[in-house]
Structures are given as C-alpha cells and as structure tokens.
Design a protein around this motif. Sequence first.
Motif, PDB file in Angstrom:
ATOM      1  N   ALA A 188      -1.564   6.779   4.575  1.00 40.80           N
ATOM      2  CA  ALA A 188      -0.894   7.507   5.647  1.00 40.80           C
ATOM      3  C   ALA A 188       0.241   8.390   5.146  1.00 40.80           C
ATOM      4  CB  ALA A 188      -0.359   6.518   6.679  1.00 40.80           C
ATOM      5  N   GLY A 189       0.476   8.418   3.840  1.00 34.86           N
ATOM      6  CA  GLY A 189       1.550   9.237   3.303  1.00 34.86           C
ATOM      7  C   GLY A 189       2.916   8.590   3.433  1.00 34.86           C
ATOM      8  N   LEU A 190       2.935   7.262   3.454  1.00 34.99           N
ATOM      9  CA  LEU A 190       4.180   6.510   3.545  1.00 34.99           C
ATOM     10  C   LEU A 190       4.331   5.603   2.333  1.00 34.99           C
ATOM     11  CD1 LEU A 190       3.827   5.443   7.279  1.00 34.99           C
ATOM     12  CD2 LEU A 190       5.609   6.965   6.417  1.00 34.99           C
ATOM     13  N   ARG A 191       5.545   5.086   2.160  1.00 34.71           N
ATOM     14  CA  ARG A 191       5.762   4.078   1.122  1.00 34.71           C
ATOM     15  C   ARG A 191       6.337   2.838   1.770  1.00 34.71           C
ATOM     16  NH1 ARG A 191       9.466   1.765  -2.374  1.00 34.71           N
ATOM     17  NH2 ARG A 191      11.241   2.837  -1.411  1.00 34.71           N
ATOM     18  N   LEU A 192       5.783   1.688   1.417  1.00 29.32           N
ATOM     19  CA  LEU A 192       6.267   0.414   1.932  1.00 29.32           C
ATOM     20  C   LEU A 192       7.546   0.060   1.178  1.00 29.32           C
ATOM     21  CD1 LEU A 192       5.599  -1.797   3.956  1.00 29.32           C
ATOM     22  CD2 LEU A 192       4.222  -2.915   2.199  1.00 29.32           C
ATOM     23  N   GLU A 193       8.665   0.204   1.863  1.00 29.68           N
ATOM     24  CA  GLU A 193       9.976   0.051   1.228  1.00 29.68           C
ATOM     25  C   GLU A 193      10.386  -1.414   1.104  1.00 29.68           C
ATOM     26  OE1 GLU A 193      13.944   2.632   1.761  1.00 29.68           O
ATOM     27  OE2 GLU A 193      13.481   1.388   3.515  1.00 29.68           O
ATOM     28  N   ASP A 194      10.090  -2.205   2.151  1.00 33.01           N
ATOM     29  CA  ASP A 194      10.473  -3.619   2.114  1.00 33.01           C
ATOM     30  C   ASP A 194       9.687  -4.378   3.180  1.00 33.01           C
ATOM     31  OD1 ASP A 194      11.752  -5.902   1.283  1.00 33.01           O
ATOM     32  OD2 ASP A 194      13.774  -5.059   1.447  1.00 33.01           O
ATOM     33  N   VAL A 228      -4.506   4.404  10.197  1.00 34.52           N
ATOM     34  CA  VAL A 228      -4.047   5.364   9.179  1.00 34.52           C
ATOM     35  C   VAL A 228      -3.592   6.661   9.848  1.00 34.52           C
ATOM     36  CG1 VAL A 228      -4.741   6.739   7.178  1.00 34.52           C
ATOM     37  CG2 VAL A 228      -5.537   4.370   7.401  1.00 34.52           C
ATOM     38  N   LYS A 229      -4.378   7.132  10.804  1.00 34.76           N
ATOM     39  CA  LYS A 229      -4.062   8.391  11.490  1.00 34.76           C
ATOM     40  C   LYS A 229      -2.729   8.313  12.218  1.00 34.76           C
ATOM     41  CE  LYS A 229      -5.739  11.431  15.183  1.00 34.76           C
ATOM     42  NZ  LYS A 229      -6.790  11.618  16.224  1.00 34.76           N
ATOM     43  N   THR A 230      -2.496   7.210  12.952  1.00 36.64           N
ATOM     44  CA  THR A 230      -1.253   7.080  13.707  1.00 36.64           C
ATOM     45  C   THR A 230      -0.052   6.966  12.785  1.00 36.64           C
ATOM     46  OG1 THR A 230      -2.451   5.991  15.509  1.00 36.64           O
ATOM     47  CG2 THR A 230      -0.059   5.761  15.487  1.00 36.64           C
ATOM     48  N   LEU A 231      -0.178   6.183  11.721  1.00 40.12           N
ATOM     49  CA  LEU A 231       0.919   6.084  10.756  1.00 40.12           C
ATOM     50  C   LEU A 231       1.205   7.437  10.116  1.00 40.12           C
ATOM     51  CD1 LEU A 231       0.132   2.683   8.987  1.00 40.12           C
ATOM     52  CD2 LEU A 231       2.056   3.185  10.501  1.00 40.12           C
ATOM     53  N   ILE A 273      -3.090   0.833   3.456  1.00 40.54           N
ATOM     54  CA  ILE A 273      -3.051   1.592   4.705  1.00 40.54           C
ATOM     55  C   ILE A 273      -1.832   2.509   4.728  1.00 40.54           C
ATOM     56  CG2 ILE A 273      -2.690   1.386   7.206  1.00 40.54           C
ATOM     57  CD1 ILE A 273      -4.404  -1.146   7.133  1.00 40.54           C
ATOM     58  N   VAL A 274      -0.690   1.959   4.368  1.00 40.43           N
ATOM     59  CA  VAL A 274       0.551   2.732   4.350  1.00 40.43           C
ATOM     60  C   VAL A 274       0.450   3.904   3.377  1.00 40.43           C
ATOM     61  CG1 VAL A 274       2.967   2.609   3.638  1.00 40.43           C
ATOM     62  CG2 VAL A 274       2.031   0.861   5.161  1.00 40.43           C
ATOM     63  N   LYS A 275      -0.107   3.643   2.203  1.00 38.14           N
ATOM     64  CA  LYS A 275      -0.245   4.690   1.189  1.00 38.14           C
ATOM     65  C   LYS A 275      -1.161   5.812   1.674  1.00 38.14           C
ATOM     66  CE  LYS A 275      -1.446   5.363  -3.694  1.00 38.14           C
ATOM     67  NZ  LYS A 275      -1.912   4.674  -4.938  1.00 38.14           N
ATOM     68  N   THR A 289       9.264   4.428   4.352  1.00 41.83           N
ATOM     69  CA  THR A 289       9.802   5.777   4.219  1.00 41.83           C
ATOM     70  C   THR A 289       8.625   6.727   4.029  1.00 41.83           C
ATOM     71  OG1 THR A 289       9.952   5.666   1.816  1.00 41.83           O
ATOM     72  CG2 THR A 289      11.849   4.890   3.052  1.00 41.83           C
ATOM     73  N   SER A 290       8.861   7.999   4.259  1.00 41.07           N
ATOM     74  CA  SER A 290       7.814   8.979   4.003  1.00 41.07           C
ATOM     75  C   SER A 290       7.745   9.280   2.515  1.00 41.07           C
ATOM     76  CB  SER A 290       8.068  10.269   4.787  1.00 41.07           C
ATOM     77  OG  SER A 290       9.234  10.912   4.311  1.00 41.07           O
ATOM     78  N   VAL A 291       6.593   9.683   2.046  1.00 42.31           N
ATOM     79  CA  VAL A 291       6.434  10.033   0.636  1.00 42.31           C
ATOM     80  C   VAL A 291       7.317  11.215   0.282  1.00 42.31           C
ATOM     81  CG1 VAL A 291       4.813  10.929  -1.084  1.00 42.31           C
ATOM     82  CG2 VAL A 291       4.121   9.079   0.446  1.00 42.31           C
ATOM     83  N   SER A 292       7.484  12.145   1.234  1.00 44.25           N
ATOM     84  CA  SER A 292       8.337  13.307   0.990  1.00 44.25           C
ATOM     85  C   SER A 292       9.772  12.889   0.745  1.00 44.25           C
ATOM     86  CB  SER A 292       8.273  14.283   2.168  1.00 44.25           C
ATOM     87  OG  SER A 292       8.691  13.649   3.368  1.00 44.25           O
TER      88      SER A 292
END
Length: 330
Positions: free
Chosen positions: A298-304, A163-166, A294-296, A319-322
């Motif tokens: 880390a502040g990311l979204r699993l796009e595909d 999670v930290k690295t992502l 895990i992706v969530k 992609t990043s959540v931002s």
Amino acid sequence: MATDIKQKLVKGLTSNPRHIPMWYNYDYVGSQLEFKLLMGNPDFYSTRSQISVLQQNVQEIIPQVPDNLILAELGSGNCFKTRYVINELLKRQQTLLFYPEDISEEFLSRAVTELSTEYGESLITRPIFAYHEQGLEELKKIEGTKLILWFNGLFNLSYDDQVKTLRELSTMMTDKCRLVFNADITLDKDVILKAYNDQSGLNRTLMQNGLLRLNKEQGSHIDLTNFTFEVDFISDTNPHYMSFVRTYITAKEDIRYPIPGLGIDLVMEKGERLYLHEGEGYSCKYTLEQLQNIVKKAGLRLEDTWTDSQQHAIFCRCTSVSTESSLSIL
C-alpha cells in the motif's frame, strides 16, 4: 447514494455465489447489535483485547509531533474505543478537531451528541455520513497534521480492497501524519469458531440483519427459518495473503422470494449458499509477516506495533513511504 446501494445489492444477490454486502447490516439496528455483540459476548475476544492494548499503550500509539493533531476516523461507529485516543490528545492540546466517518447516520449522530456533551468546547466534531468510497473522498479533503484511525475496518474487506484502502489513506498523509489501524492475529480455530458462532446467537443476529433490512426497506418477505446459519474458518499462512472467517446461510429447500424494491427475485436451490459478506471471507486473521506485506504493497511502512498479553489484537502505526524518503534526505 440510494441508487448505488440498490445496484450493489442487486449485483450481490444475482452473482455466483450469491452474497449480500456486509456493510448493509449497519443501519441503526445493526450498529446496536454489533455493540451488543462486542461488549456482551464473553467468547468474543476481540473488543476486550483491543481495549487492553489501548489502555496500556495509548500514550505510545499516538505520535509525538510539534503541531496540534487533527483526528480523523474511518468507520467510527459509536466512538467507544476512540475515546481513549481523544482523552490522551486532550492532555496534549487544548482543543481537538475530530472528523468521524460512518455509514449509519443515525448511530453516528447519537455518538456525536454524546461526545459534545462529554467534552464540550474542547472537542470540535465534524461528522461525515458516508459509506466506504464516499467516506474516503471526504477524508481526503481534510488538511493539516492528521492522526488517522481505522479500527475494525481493514479485516472486513477483500485482500485487494485492504491494500487499495490503505493506499488511498496513504495519499492523505504528510510527513507528520500517522495512520493507526488494528488487526486480529488470532489463529486458533476453536477460539475463532466459538466467537463467531456463539451460543447466544448474537453474531448470527447481526450477520442476518441485512436480510431483515431487505424485508423492511425493499418489500421482500425472506423467511430466515428456511435457511441454516453456518460459519467456517479458512486458515492460510501464505505470507502474501491471510486467514478469514466465512459466514453464510444455506437454503433448506428450493426458494423464491420477490424483492420489489430491487426489481428482482431471490431464487435459490436446496443446498445453495448465500454469503453474508463480499469476497471470500471477512474478519480476516493475520501473521505479522502478512500485515507487513499488505502495508508495504500500500506504499506505507509499519513503524511500530502493540499487542495484548493473549496475542489476539495488534495495533499498527504507519508512516507513508514518501515520509521515509524525505527523512532520509535530511
């Protein structure tokens, strides 16, 4: 860096339970051993499955963006699988700036030389010789629209470090950047144990390379014949965790081995284990729900995602959540 490595080794070998960091396997010899394992062991399904996904889906995996992409890779090794991405990108743009990062300077240097010969001036390679934390810091300095690759790295870290690295990788991403990483979704215990405790002994040789490296670099004389090599698979379907492999050596008798370079003795009682990785396990296995969580976190979204026909390997594009927030405003 040398001092930091020694401190990590001392901490692992004197902790309870004892362990030697898995990344310490990867000097030039260890990197060669890994490539031999991945390509030469018929029971080791992972690499064949990953290559199958890339061969069939690389055009979709690489995002379509208006700018030229900069390619960055964490733990790039010999860049064998990366070539599929490089080849596709060079169909879309005349030149490609590539930042490969790896802990083994000698192994990566040879890979860079081969890439330069193969691609000439169309590929501009700027290698980063570092291990995990330092590599991330260097990658953060890269500006521009990036495609960040992380092949075979996520699942060798502890859950919190994944999670930290992502999360740290997400801080490098603008709205046009993408992160692509792969994971292992194999959950068949028999298949896994056959791969990681193979009859050829290739994985055993790789996983014990750190101990041989201790002998060579730190002046110890650890005799591996005084240990048994063992592999377990720990299955966990908790949506907020993962399954994993454990690999360790068990002392056949009471042992004491001085390690002069570290200023300590390796002391173990009969039956005591020395784990050949940090944390609970390595080479983690996932359900899709576990990866999404895990992706969530880390502040990311699993796009595909893309998988092979046998459902062993999965490639995830994030992609990043931002990024999602900015798109929702437009």
